[in-house]
Design a protein around this motif. Structure first.
Motif, short mmCIF file in Angstrom:
data_model
loop_
_atom_site.label_atom_id
_atom_site.label_comp_id
_atom_site.label_asym_id
_atom_site.label_seq_id
_atom_site.Cartn_x
_atom_site.Cartn_y
_atom_site.Cartn_z
N ARG A 53 0.99 3.99 -2.84
CA ARG A 53 0.78 5.64 -2.96
C ARG A 53 1.79 6.34 -3.49
O ARG A 53 1.90 7.45 -4.13
CB ARG A 53 0.75 5.94 -1.08
N LYS A 54 3.29 5.93 -3.36
CA LYS A 54 4.46 6.48 -4.15
C LYS A 54 4.16 6.42 -5.61
O LYS A 54 4.50 7.46 -6.03
CB LYS A 54 5.77 5.84 -3.49
N ASP A 89 1.40 5.91 -7.29
CA ASP A 89 0.29 6.62 -7.50
C ASP A 89 0.25 7.90 -7.95
O ASP A 89 -0.30 8.70 -8.57
CB ASP A 89 -0.92 6.29 -6.87
N ALA A 90 1.36 8.92 -7.36
CA ALA A 90 1.48 10.05 -7.54
C ALA A 90 1.69 10.27 -9.12
O ALA A 90 1.29 11.32 -9.52
CB ALA A 90 2.79 10.66 -6.79
N LYS A 115 -5.60 5.97 -8.43
CA LYS A 115 -6.47 5.92 -7.10
C LYS A 115 -8.18 6.12 -7.72
O LYS A 115 -8.81 5.59 -7.20
CB LYS A 115 -6.21 6.66 -6.19
N ILE A 146 0.94 -1.13 -0.11
CA ILE A 146 -0.06 -0.07 -0.04
C ILE A 146 0.72 1.14 0.09
O ILE A 146 0.62 2.17 -0.68
CB ILE A 146 -0.78 -0.13 1.36
N TYR A 147 1.85 1.21 0.80
CA TYR A 147 2.90 2.39 0.93
C TYR A 147 3.49 2.65 -0.42
O TYR A 147 3.78 3.60 -1.00
CB TYR A 147 3.84 2.08 1.97
N ARG A 148 3.99 1.39 -1.10
CA ARG A 148 4.71 1.43 -2.41
C ARG A 148 3.70 2.08 -3.56
O ARG A 148 4.05 3.00 -4.56
CB ARG A 148 5.26 0.26 -2.89
N GLU A 189 -6.70 2.43 -2.03
CA GLU A 189 -5.15 2.33 -1.54
C GLU A 189 -5.23 1.02 -1.19
O GLU A 189 -4.07 0.28 -1.54
CB GLU A 189 -4.78 3.41 -0.43
N GLU A 204 -1.76 8.12 -11.19
CA GLU A 204 -3.09 8.46 -10.66
C GLU A 204 -4.11 7.41 -11.09
O GLU A 204 -5.15 7.68 -11.90
CB GLU A 204 -3.48 9.92 -11.47
N ARG A 233 -10.03 4.35 2.60
CA ARG A 233 -8.88 3.72 2.61
C ARG A 233 -9.01 2.32 1.62
O ARG A 233 -7.85 1.96 1.03
CB ARG A 233 -8.45 3.05 3.93
#
Length: 149
Positions: free
Chosen positions: A75-76, A78-79, A84, A71-73, A110, A82, A107
């Protein structure tokens, strides 16, 4: 899914696991997401019930350390991608006895992104040479998830 969503989906899997996916794979992925989101919420519902709550909170979901890292990876990643907003539309579920809280629903995209990242990585672990996953690779990866989640 709109064309822009398909393009983002394809780009995501290329970056996540060097996989070339197509529109047919999108249906498989959508089915996977529906199944896993339901599994997560069903388990979360049992936890909420055991704690005498009517609402499923994010901490009720069985998010493992590995999934949390993905999930953390996501988020990075997805910047740039896009994805999400596309996952927002895929993170649906049937009616449950206990409703997810607003924070839990927020949540879910993500979490789905983390599941997608893990799915791509599992396909590469099972078959390191795969570039364009066929139904067999999708089924194997999904069976592994079913054993673990």
């Amino acid at each position: 899914m709109p064309v822009f969503g398909v393009a983002r989906f394809e780009r995501f899997f290329r970056l996540a696991a060097e996989l070339d996916v197509d529109k047919d794979d999108l249906k498989r992925f959508s089915d996977f997401v529906e199944h896993k989101v339901y599994d997560l919420l069903l388990t979360g519902q049992a936890t909420a019930s055991a704690n005498l709550r009517d609402v499923v909170e994010p901490h009720d979901l069985p998010v493992t350390k590995g999934l949390q890292e993905n999930i953390y990876r996501f988020r990075k990643m997805d910047a740039d991608i896009e994805l999400k907003p596309v996952l927002d539309r895929l993170a649906t579920y049937p009616p449950l006895d206990r409703v997810p809280s607003e924070e839990t629903e927020k949540r879910l995209p993500e979490i789905v992104g983390g599941l997608a990242l893990a799915l791509g990585k599992i396909m590469k672990i099972v078959d390191p040479e795969v570039k364009n996953p066929q139904i067999q690779q999708w089924e194997r990866a999904m069976r592994i998830f079913d054993e673990l989640m």
